[in-house]
Design a protein around this motif. Sequence first.
Motif, short mmCIF file in Angstrom:
data_model
loop_
_atom_site.label_atom_id
_atom_site.label_comp_id
_atom_site.label_asym_id
_atom_site.label_seq_id
_atom_site.Cartn_x
_atom_site.Cartn_y
_atom_site.Cartn_z
N MET A 1 0.87 -1.16 0.00
CA MET A 1 0.00 0.00 0.00
C MET A 1 0.91 1.22 0.00
O MET A 1 1.97 1.21 0.61
N ARG A 2 0.46 2.27 -0.65
CA ARG A 2 1.28 3.46 -0.79
C ARG A 2 0.55 4.68 -0.27
O ARG A 2 -0.64 4.86 -0.51
N VAL A 3 1.29 5.54 0.44
CA VAL A 3 0.79 6.81 0.96
C VAL A 3 1.76 7.89 0.49
O VAL A 3 2.98 7.74 0.67
N ILE A 4 1.24 8.96 -0.11
CA ILE A 4 2.08 10.06 -0.55
C ILE A 4 1.46 11.36 -0.05
O ILE A 4 0.28 11.63 -0.32
N LEU A 5 2.25 12.14 0.67
CA LEU A 5 1.81 13.45 1.15
C LEU A 5 2.86 14.49 0.78
O LEU A 5 4.07 14.21 0.83
N ARG A 6 2.40 15.69 0.43
CA ARG A 6 3.30 16.79 0.04
C ARG A 6 3.06 17.99 0.94
O ARG A 6 1.91 18.34 1.22
N THR A 7 4.17 18.63 1.37
CA THR A 7 4.09 19.80 2.22
C THR A 7 5.04 20.86 1.71
O THR A 7 6.25 20.60 1.60
N LEU B 1 5.58 6.80 1.05
CA LEU B 1 5.71 5.64 1.91
C LEU B 1 5.03 4.43 1.30
O LEU B 1 3.94 4.54 0.76
N GLU B 2 5.71 3.30 1.37
CA GLU B 2 5.13 2.03 0.94
C GLU B 2 5.25 1.04 2.10
O GLU B 2 6.32 0.92 2.70
N TYR B 3 4.16 0.38 2.41
CA TYR B 3 4.16 -0.59 3.51
C TYR B 3 3.33 -1.81 3.11
O TYR B 3 2.46 -1.73 2.26
N ARG B 4 3.65 -2.93 3.75
CA ARG B 4 2.87 -4.15 3.55
C ARG B 4 2.84 -4.96 4.84
O ARG B 4 3.82 -4.97 5.58
N THR B 5 1.74 -5.63 5.04
CA THR B 5 1.60 -6.53 6.19
C THR B 5 1.63 -7.99 5.75
O THR B 5 1.77 -8.88 6.59
N GLY B 6 1.44 -8.23 4.48
CA GLY B 6 1.31 -9.60 3.99
C GLY B 6 -0.13 -9.95 3.68
O GLY B 6 -0.42 -10.99 3.11
N PHE B 7 -1.05 -9.06 4.07
CA PHE B 7 -2.48 -9.26 3.82
C PHE B 7 -3.04 -7.97 3.22
O PHE B 7 -3.10 -6.94 3.91
N LEU C 1 -5.32 -0.50 7.49
CA LEU C 1 -4.32 0.36 8.13
C LEU C 1 -4.11 1.69 7.43
O LEU C 1 -3.55 2.63 8.00
N TYR C 2 -4.57 1.80 6.17
CA TYR C 2 -4.31 3.00 5.38
C TYR C 2 -4.71 4.30 6.09
O TYR C 2 -3.90 5.24 6.15
N PRO C 3 -5.91 4.42 6.65
CA PRO C 3 -6.27 5.69 7.31
C PRO C 3 -5.32 6.06 8.45
O PRO C 3 -4.96 7.23 8.61
N ALA C 4 -4.88 5.09 9.21
CA ALA C 4 -3.94 5.36 10.31
C ALA C 4 -2.58 5.78 9.76
O ALA C 4 -1.95 6.71 10.29
N MET C 5 -2.13 5.12 8.72
CA MET C 5 -0.84 5.50 8.11
C MET C 5 -0.92 6.90 7.53
O MET C 5 -0.01 7.72 7.72
N TRP C 6 -2.00 7.18 6.83
CA TRP C 6 -2.18 8.52 6.26
C TRP C 6 -2.17 9.56 7.38
O TRP C 6 -1.49 10.59 7.29
N ALA C 7 -2.90 9.29 8.46
CA ALA C 7 -3.00 10.24 9.58
C ALA C 7 -1.64 10.47 10.24
O ALA C 7 -1.31 11.60 10.61
N GLN C 8 -0.84 9.41 10.39
CA GLN C 8 0.48 9.55 11.00
C GLN C 8 1.37 10.51 10.22
O GLN C 8 2.16 11.24 10.80
N PHE C 9 1.21 10.51 8.88
CA PHE C 9 2.05 11.39 8.07
C PHE C 9 1.40 12.75 7.84
O PHE C 9 2.11 13.75 7.71
#
Length: 148
Positions: A1-7, A113-119, A126-134
């Motif tokens: 899964m990929r998350v990209i944020l720009r600031t 950011l790219e992350y994987r859990t295996g599922f 997890l995407y909303p939490a990852m997005w929120a963290q960044f």
Amino acid sequence: MRVILRTAVAPPPAVVMAGFTRELFLALAPPFPKLRLVRFDGCRTGDQVEIELDTLVTKLRWTSLITDAGVQPDGTHYFVDEGQVLPPPLRYWRHRHLLAPGPRGGCVIVDDLEYRTGFAALDAVLYPAMWAQFAWRQPIYRRWFNKQ
């Protein structure tokens, strides 16, 4: 899964790159889980960052290695951290930090950011939490770099 944020921030990429310090790393930490910085070598190839996450139930280790860093021909500074020891359920972590020249000066900080859990289903959950963290980092980046 990929998350990209720009600031967007005011200083140029070289100044922003120099500002990626231990102090900034600590300032970027979200309120939960509580983070303890065990090791911070820097943002150059071969550097390591180790943290301990306190989830209130258990303490989890996270170690990342800076696997690449440099300056691209267009003036974009970058470094890449890859997870070596990851807390469950993560199995893969690659975070590209791009500090690109802004269209009207300054710099655009890109967290790619790219992350994987295996599922795949868990990755999506997890995407909303990852997005929120960044997304949490964006106002901190602005305060940190625009004060200079």
